[in-house]
Design a protein around this motif. Structure first.
Motif, PDB file in Angstrom:
ATOM      1  N   ILE A 269      37.039  31.198  66.308  1.00  0.00           N
ATOM      2  CA  ILE A 269      35.754  30.458  65.952  1.00  0.00           C
ATOM      3  C   ILE A 269      34.739  31.385  66.095  1.00  0.00           C
ATOM      4  O   ILE A 269      33.738  31.129  65.429  1.00  0.00           O
ATOM      5  N   LEU A 282      29.767  24.576  71.914  1.00  0.00           N
ATOM      6  CA  LEU A 282      31.111  23.835  71.540  1.00  0.00           C
ATOM      7  C   LEU A 282      31.462  22.818  72.382  1.00  0.00           C
ATOM      8  O   LEU A 282      31.540  23.037  73.658  1.00  0.00           O
ATOM      9  N   PHE A 285      37.376  20.744  69.851  1.00  0.00           N
ATOM     10  CA  PHE A 285      37.684  21.108  68.531  1.00  0.00           C
ATOM     11  C   PHE A 285      39.189  20.608  68.298  1.00  0.00           C
ATOM     12  O   PHE A 285      39.841  20.099  69.290  1.00  0.00           O
ATOM     13  N   VAL A 321      41.392  23.825  61.556  1.00  0.00           N
ATOM     14  CA  VAL A 321      40.766  23.775  63.159  1.00  0.00           C
ATOM     15  C   VAL A 321      39.176  23.192  62.648  1.00  0.00           C
ATOM     16  O   VAL A 321      38.182  23.750  62.056  1.00  0.00           O
ATOM     17  N   THR A 322      38.798  22.213  63.463  1.00  0.00           N
ATOM     18  CA  THR A 322      37.666  21.769  63.053  1.00  0.00           C
ATOM     19  C   THR A 322      36.993  21.651  64.399  1.00  0.00           C
ATOM     20  O   THR A 322      37.404  21.027  65.523  1.00  0.00           O
ATOM     21  N   VAL A 323      35.554  22.253  64.286  1.00  0.00           N
ATOM     22  CA  VAL A 323      34.874  22.527  65.542  1.00  0.00           C
ATOM     23  C   VAL A 323      33.703  21.211  65.515  1.00  0.00           C
ATOM     24  O   VAL A 323      32.851  21.075  64.525  1.00  0.00           O
TER      25      VAL A 323
END
Lengths: 435, 177
Positions: A269, A282, A285, A321-323
């Motif tokens: 990331i 962040l 995720f 991968v979704t942040v």
């Protein structure tokens, strides 16, 4: 930033590379097929793939060579290979790139897999929306056929392999391998009860292997460079090779990044994808597509391999991968994913069909400030009665956004409900309610 | 009738499969290409070609979202509303289209040019917000870009802003890291 040798994306990372047959050949393409066809036995190919440790890149992570090994050895009738190009797991967009930028890499992988399992016919089941991808694949198959890589009597070995493109028509469930087979047979995409497994009763009830695009694209490289080479990459012994991770959401540079398995989420990331898009930190995720439970900043040092992500309470899944940044409403996020699952439930199993509808209704009620505290228990209870009680893994997938956000951000649900109570908007409890 | 007009194409489609029913989705696509949506007459004809009962064709046709069972506008704007696109503004895009064309999801403009649908994930999560218009993807949408796309579609029937063979980040960026 640490850089890694790209394997699957190597050709397409050359700015001028357009994926045509001559370009692919110049980059060493179809050498693995020449080396293997008629010269190495199918059983030896399977043994190499087993030894490489290659695991399925579609989501479940099943060892590819082992899957091939389940096919009956003595069966004389037709066998099939189906390439799963239905890429529909929200957060995932790697197969699209592998198909559109280097189609021959996939075709060579399919030819090797067909040879290993003894299939003379294979189908690429591509999601209907990938119109361009289907056109590119059809053009590539035409090129490969004209050059003698696809069709009858390849290289004069007497081996014939055909590849066809079959377009889906908009149904997430068709990425589930038995639903894919049903759909390819012209039916509704309803998953089959297993056993029997596709290895013995697959397409048209014949022995069948279904492999993901990225899985198949690895095969030419494994056959060229050897099982030991592949097994030395990544996080051996259980997570070998690279993965093309798809990073989306609130990062500075979303996109596809091919890295060895075993690097940390922090590195993926903050280094590969350039970190957060703004000053906001962040917050959460999703590590492996919409079906994977949400993780928190405490999990940033978890390694991107099958076992580590599972130990952290989620799954590596499809590599999407979704942040999400600070300020993202986690109840809203869970509802968005729940709406997806509600829309895509195929309707075969009651717990999933009815349960997804109830879950969406309760989640909407909470977000619309009409929720009550008992709803949180009902959500949990419903989720427990869906997961593990359906024919396919969809049931387990659909409960993960709600259960994981309830686990990590329960206070956000409570805030919504307190707001509802304060505004006196809660519907009256039904008569005789125990809560 | 599809058979009279497309006999060669239908034969080619049938030749790909050992079992006729597998040709159902390809033939439904053929019907949709012809009329813009799948008509009941076409479904009955396809049932005849594949030796299926009409209900077998209907049950398959109604399962898949890409098969339109009623007419849609000349340009079908399908905006992805799943979480990954929603995080980067897909609801705003639906709002822009609403303001510019006066339609909500599920509606078609009076001139039958545009139909708006909000759809689930189209596998373009790294380049959201995005939409599919008929066969083409349009990604990393901004209001300015949307204006140009709509103007292009009206004028020429397509737009150069559509995505070609997909790669993101683009090769130059990928090499630089």
């Amino acid at each position: 930033m640490k850089t890694y040798e790209p394997i699957l994306l190597k050709n397409m990372m050359q700015p001028e590379y357009a994926g045509s047959l001559p370009e692919y050949e110049r980059a060493g393409g179809y050498q693995a097929l020449r080396k293997v066809l008629g010269k190495v036995t199918p059983a030896e190919v399977t043994a190499v793939v087993m030894k490489s440790g290659l695991r399925g890149r579609g989501g479940a992570g099943f060892p590819t060579g082992v899957k091939w090994g389940f096919l009956p050895k003595d069966y004389q009738g037709p066998r099939y290979l189906c390439c799963n190009a239905d890429e529909s797991e929200p957060g995932t967009f790697k197969d699209r790139q592998l198909i559109e930028r280097d189609p021959h890499q996939l075709l060579e992988g399919m030819l090797l897999a067909c040879y290993a399992i003894g299939a003379a016919s294979s189908y690429i089941y591509i999601r209907g929306e990938f119109v361009l991808g289907a056109k590119i694949l059809e053009a590539a198959i035409k090129e490969a056929r004209a050059a003698g890589y696809v069709g009858k009597n390849i290289f004069g070995t007497g081996i014939s392999i055909d590849i066809w493109v079959h377009r889906g028509a908009g149904a997430y469930i068709c990425g589930e391998e038995t639903a894919l087979l049903e759909s390819l047979e012209g039916k509704r995409g309803l998953p089959r009860v297993k056993p029997p497994f596709p290895a013995t009763h697959g397409l048209y009830n014949k022995p069948t292997v279904v492999n993901n695009v990225e899985t198949l694209a690895n095969l030419p490289h494994i056959m060229n460079r050897g099982a030991e080479w592949f097994a030395s990459i990544g996080s051996p012994p259980k997570s070998t090779g690279t993965r093309v991770f798809c990073v989306s959401g609130h990062v500075a540079r979303p996109g596809n990044y091919e890295v060895p398995m075993g690097i940390t989420f922090r590195e993926l990331i903050y280094e590969q994808a350039g970190g957060m898009r703004s000053d906001k930190k962040l917050k959460a995720f999703i590590p492996g597509g919409a079906s994977a439970p949400f993780l928190t900043p405490d999990h940033l040092d978890v390694k991107l391999d099958f076992e580590s992500v599972a130990l952290a309470g989620s799954m590596l899944g499809s590599g999407g991968v979704t942040v999400m940044e600070e300020g993202t409403d986690m109840v809203w996020a869970a509802l968005r994913l729940m709406e997806f699952f509600y829309h895509e439930s195929c309707g075969k199993c009651s717990p999933c069909r009815e349960g997804s509808s109830w879950l969406v209704q309760i989640m909407r009620r909470i977000v619309n400030k009409r929720g009550r505290m008992a709803d949180l228990e009902t959500l949990t209870d419903l989720c427990k009665n869906i997961a593990g009680r359906t024919v396919c893994a969809f049931g387990d997938a659909e409960v993960s956004p709600i259960l994981s956000t309830l686990k990590h951000w329960r206070h956000e649900y409570v805030t919504y409900i307190h707001a509802a109570e304060a505004a006196n908007l809660i519907r009256p409890e039904p008569a005789g309610a125990k809560h | 009738m599809l058979k009279e007009k497309y006999q060669a194409e239908i034969d080619e489609i049938l030749s790909r499969y050992p079992v006729k029913r597998s040709a159902l989705l390809p033939l439904l696509y053929l019907a949709q290409r012809e009329e813009g949506y799948v008509t009941e007459t076409a479904m009955q004809e396809i049932a005849g070609i594949l030796k299926l009962t009409p209900p077998q064709v209907y049950e398959t046709a109604t399962f898949y979202t890409m098969l339109n069972l009623k007419p849609v506008g000349k340009f079908h704007l399908q905006v992805c509303k799943s979480l990954m696109c929603a995080l980067v503004g897909s609801d705003t895009v639906i709002g822009w289209i609403g303001t510019k064309l006066g339609i909500k999801p599920g509606e078609t403009t009076q001139d039958k040019l545009f139909t708006l649908s909000s759809v689930e994930c189209l596998a373009a999560c790294g380049t959201g917000p995005m939409m599919q218009v008929n066969d083409d993807y349009y990604e990393r949408l901004t209001e300015e870009k949307l204006d140009r796309i709509l103007a292009d579609l009206r004028q020429t029937g397509t737009s150069s802003l559509k995505t070609g063979p997909f790669m993101w980040p683009e090769p130059a960026n990928a090499v630089k890291g």
